[in-house]
Scaffold this active site. Structure first.
Site, PDB file in Angstrom:
ATOM      1  N   LYS A  41      27.980  41.049  46.391  1.00  0.00           N
ATOM      2  CA  LYS A  41      29.210  40.133  46.841  1.00  0.00           C
ATOM      3  C   LYS A  41      30.388  40.093  45.896  1.00  0.00           C
ATOM      4  O   LYS A  41      30.197  40.718  44.788  1.00  0.00           O
ATOM      5  CB  LYS A  41      29.002  38.729  47.114  1.00  0.00           C
ATOM      6  CG  LYS A  41      28.461  38.055  45.786  1.00  0.00           C
ATOM      7  CD  LYS A  41      27.810  36.630  46.085  1.00  0.00           C
ATOM      8  CE  LYS A  41      27.488  36.075  44.737  1.00  0.00           C
ATOM      9  NZ  LYS A  41      26.382  34.869  44.967  1.00  0.00           N
ATOM     10  N   ARG A 136      24.588  22.651  48.451  1.00  0.00           N
ATOM     11  CA  ARG A 136      25.528  23.431  48.978  1.00  0.00           C
ATOM     12  C   ARG A 136      25.555  23.724  50.544  1.00  0.00           C
ATOM     13  O   ARG A 136      26.144  23.083  51.322  1.00  0.00           O
ATOM     14  CB  ARG A 136      25.847  24.646  48.139  1.00  0.00           C
ATOM     15  CG  ARG A 136      27.107  25.762  48.448  1.00  0.00           C
ATOM     16  CD  ARG A 136      27.104  26.738  47.445  1.00  0.00           C
ATOM     17  NE  ARG A 136      26.071  27.698  47.202  1.00  0.00           N
ATOM     18  CZ  ARG A 136      25.986  28.824  46.707  1.00  0.00           C
ATOM     19  NH1 ARG A 136      27.077  28.900  45.726  1.00  0.00           N
ATOM     20  NH2 ARG A 136      25.021  29.530  46.460  1.00  0.00           N
ATOM     21  N   HIS A 166      18.128  28.370  47.092  1.00  0.00           N
ATOM     22  CA  HIS A 166      18.830  28.632  45.636  1.00  0.00           C
ATOM     23  C   HIS A 166      18.951  27.534  44.571  1.00  0.00           C
ATOM     24  O   HIS A 166      19.021  26.374  44.881  1.00  0.00           O
ATOM     25  CB  HIS A 166      20.342  28.802  46.125  1.00  0.00           C
ATOM     26  CG  HIS A 166      21.096  29.393  45.123  1.00  0.00           C
ATOM     27  ND1 HIS A 166      20.958  30.841  44.626  1.00  0.00           N
ATOM     28  CD2 HIS A 166      22.429  29.178  44.627  1.00  0.00           C
ATOM     29  CE1 HIS A 166      21.896  31.187  43.687  1.00  0.00           C
ATOM     30  NE2 HIS A 166      22.764  30.277  43.956  1.00  0.00           N
ATOM     31  N   ARG A 219      16.789  37.729  44.794  1.00  0.00           N
ATOM     32  CA  ARG A 219      18.208  38.238  45.066  1.00  0.00           C
ATOM     33  C   ARG A 219      19.014  38.374  43.641  1.00  0.00           C
ATOM     34  O   ARG A 219      19.149  37.429  42.877  1.00  0.00           O
ATOM     35  CB  ARG A 219      19.051  37.048  46.137  1.00  0.00           C
ATOM     36  CG  ARG A 219      18.394  36.548  47.107  1.00  0.00           C
ATOM     37  CD  ARG A 219      19.060  35.583  47.571  1.00  0.00           C
ATOM     38  NE  ARG A 219      19.190  34.360  46.975  1.00  0.00           N
ATOM     39  CZ  ARG A 219      18.301  33.190  46.850  1.00  0.00           C
ATOM     40  NH1 ARG A 219      17.191  33.269  47.654  1.00  0.00           N
ATOM     41  NH2 ARG A 219      18.660  32.300  46.220  1.00  0.00           N
ATOM     42  N   TYR A 264      57.538  35.286  27.561  1.00  0.00           N
ATOM     43  CA  TYR A 264      58.156  34.019  28.462  1.00  0.00           C
ATOM     44  C   TYR A 264      57.920  33.047  27.290  1.00  0.00           C
ATOM     45  O   TYR A 264      56.842  32.714  26.496  1.00  0.00           O
ATOM     46  CB  TYR A 264      57.421  33.817  29.450  1.00  0.00           C
ATOM     47  CG  TYR A 264      57.804  34.855  30.978  1.00  0.00           C
ATOM     48  CD1 TYR A 264      59.200  34.592  31.322  1.00  0.00           C
ATOM     49  CD2 TYR A 264      56.807  35.556  31.278  1.00  0.00           C
ATOM     50  CE1 TYR A 264      59.326  35.627  32.039  1.00  0.00           C
ATOM     51  CE2 TYR A 264      57.286  36.197  32.190  1.00  0.00           C
ATOM     52  CZ  TYR A 264      58.428  36.385  32.921  1.00  0.00           C
ATOM     53  OH  TYR A 264      58.849  37.169  33.821  1.00  0.00           O
ATOM     54  N   CYS A 310      52.151  37.676  30.827  1.00  0.00           N
ATOM     55  CA  CYS A 310      52.872  37.773  31.919  1.00  0.00           C
ATOM     56  C   CYS A 310      52.221  38.427  33.231  1.00  0.00           C
ATOM     57  O   CYS A 310      50.889  38.738  33.014  1.00  0.00           O
ATOM     58  CB  CYS A 310      54.080  38.884  31.764  1.00  0.00           C
ATOM     59  SG  CYS A 310      54.966  38.686  30.119  1.00  0.00           S
ATOM     60  N   MET A 311      52.853  38.414  34.062  1.00  0.00           N
ATOM     61  CA  MET A 311      52.317  38.659  35.617  1.00  0.00           C
ATOM     62  C   MET A 311      51.459  40.173  35.335  1.00  0.00           C
ATOM     63  O   MET A 311      50.458  40.505  36.005  1.00  0.00           O
ATOM     64  CB  MET A 311      53.227  38.587  36.822  1.00  0.00           C
ATOM     65  CG  MET A 311      52.338  38.877  38.169  1.00  0.00           C
ATOM     66  SD  MET A 311      53.460  38.864  39.377  1.00  0.00           S
ATOM     67  CE  MET A 311      53.871  37.130  39.451  1.00  0.00           C
ATOM     68  N   ASP A 312      52.358  41.255  34.666  1.00  0.00           N
ATOM     69  CA  ASP A 312      52.007  42.497  34.779  1.00  0.00           C
ATOM     70  C   ASP A 312      51.691  43.382  33.550  1.00  0.00           C
ATOM     71  O   ASP A 312      51.579  44.324  33.388  1.00  0.00           O
ATOM     72  CB  ASP A 312      53.031  43.288  35.677  1.00  0.00           C
ATOM     73  CG  ASP A 312      53.497  42.461  36.784  1.00  0.00           C
ATOM     74  OD1 ASP A 312      52.421  42.272  37.779  1.00  0.00           O
ATOM     75  OD2 ASP A 312      54.592  42.153  36.949  1.00  0.00           O
TER      76      ASP A 312
END
Ligand SMILES: *Cc1c(COP(=O)(O)O)cnc(C)c1O
Length: 368
Positions: A41, A136, A166, A219, A264, A310-312
């Protein structure tokens, strides 16, 4: 979907041989010769679902688990023909699609079966989910479970392929709640009218540390990727090899004057003349803002992330001038030092699972 940025030197490197060895190693240690369903997953815990799934199958896994029907469909699109189980809840309206693609669905309520029985499909493989204490999804009482079994028996729409539960605490030292759940699962599933092909309870932690005799499939998630399900709370019973590392390169470097501010908020100020390098990777790649102050490796040396992520992009302080293009390692080995996923998790106040799953589709996955 975002396509990976391949014209930028930031990438995840995945060592598929390590995944192969982990699966083989774990398989060799199984006490009851259980089948292994490899959990791929979330894009194979960020390693690439198709690549990780294929290598796990080559190493002896007989099926795959995913979280969503879509994840299962993309494995089928990649021509993976082994059994695939969706662990989450799937809307009844997709039952026919799952059946057509031979993807097994988890069922957690009787009403789901009643509704699905009205849909038009040949055979849908079902795994009943029991909630033994995870809180769950799943059946919590025997009456309803028996009712579901009755529907599965008399309606040939359905093939009763499995029943499972689980655990919430299999990765903890104290096993009392684990035992409670195990007892509850055994009790609620005792003498059911169906002999399910697969009875399964074990995630990685259970597989590594608990005797789950009586069940015939595990699993296997985080452990096949070579990571410890407990972080570092419990030692691994045998060696597993991490398959995942994260690298980039210096794209810009400068020597700054004392008191120069970085990033920043101008939260970092150079104390002296310092070499500051810029790395093209940021929180949009999943390198969290709170990694500010954590270290990366350049030339085998630990260098702090200075100023805000920063973002990038992010900035690091390096001890000397390095060429643009010098490799930077954020996770994994560089020279004689290694930054572990666990140490990053500890720094960020989270678990190893979240560190890798956060790394986004923008990062290319490179296979060794
Ligand atoms: C994710 C998941 C697993 C795998 O867990 P690991 O701790 O990674 O081994 C197993 N079973 C279920 C139901 C899951 O959701």
């Amino acid at each position: 979907m975002l396509s990976p940025s391949i014209h930028r030197p930031s990438y995840i490197e995945v060592n598929l041989e390590n995944i192969r060895q982990n699966v083989k190693n774990i398989k060799a240690h199984l006490k009851n010769n259980e089948e292994i369903f490899a959990v791929v997953k979330a894009n194979g815990y960020s390693h690439g679902a198709v690549e990780a799934g294929r290598v796990a199958i080559e190493a002896g896994a007989t099926g795959l688990c995913v979280a969503t029907l879509d994840e299962g469909l993309s494995l089928r699109e990649a021509d993976i023909i082994e059994p695939i189980l969706v662990l989450g809840v799937t809307d009844v309206k997709y039952a026919a699609l799952a059946a057509q693609q031979n993807i097994s669905l988890t069922v957690a309520q009787t009403d789901w079966l009643k509704e699905a029985a009205r849909e038009n499909f040949a055979t849908l493989k079902i795994h009943l989910k029991v909630d033994s204490g995870m809180g769950r999804i799943g059946f919590t009482n025997r009456e309803e479970l028996l009712q579901a079994c009755k529907i599965l028996q008399k309606d040939n729409h359905f093939e009763a392929e499995g029943i499972f539960t689980h655990f919430a605490t299999a990765d903890e030292v104290d096993d009392s709640y684990f035992q409670e759940q195990l007892h509850k699962f055994k009790k609620i599933t005792a003498d059911l009218p169906i002999d399910f092909k697969y009875k399964h309870v074990a995630n990685s932690a259970t597989t590594l540390w608990r005797d789950d005799s009586g069940f015939n499939m595990v699993r296997l998630g985080i452990a096949m990727y070579g990571l410890n399900p407990s972080g570092s709370a419990i030692e691994l019973p045998y060696e597993l090899k991490t398959a995942f590392s994260l690298h980039s390169e210096i794209v810009f470097i400068k020597e700054v004057e004392p008191k120069t501010k970085i990033s920043y908020g101008a939260t970092y100020e150079a104390q002296a003349e310092e070499w500051i390098a810029t790395i093209p990777l940021g929180y949009a790649d999943g390198w969290l803002r709170r990694m500010q102050g954590f270290e990366v490796l350049v030339d085998g040396k630990r260098c702090p992330i200075v100023g805000r992520v920063c973002m990038d992009q992010l900035m690091i302080k390096v001890p000397q001038k390095y060429d643009v293009g010098t490799q930077v390692t954020l996770l994994g080995k560089n020279g004689n030092d290694t930054i572990t996923i666990e140490s990053a998790a500890e720094y960020a106040g989270t678990i190893n699972y979240e560190i890798i799953c956060s790394l986004s589709e923008r990062l290319p996955r490179i296979y060794k």
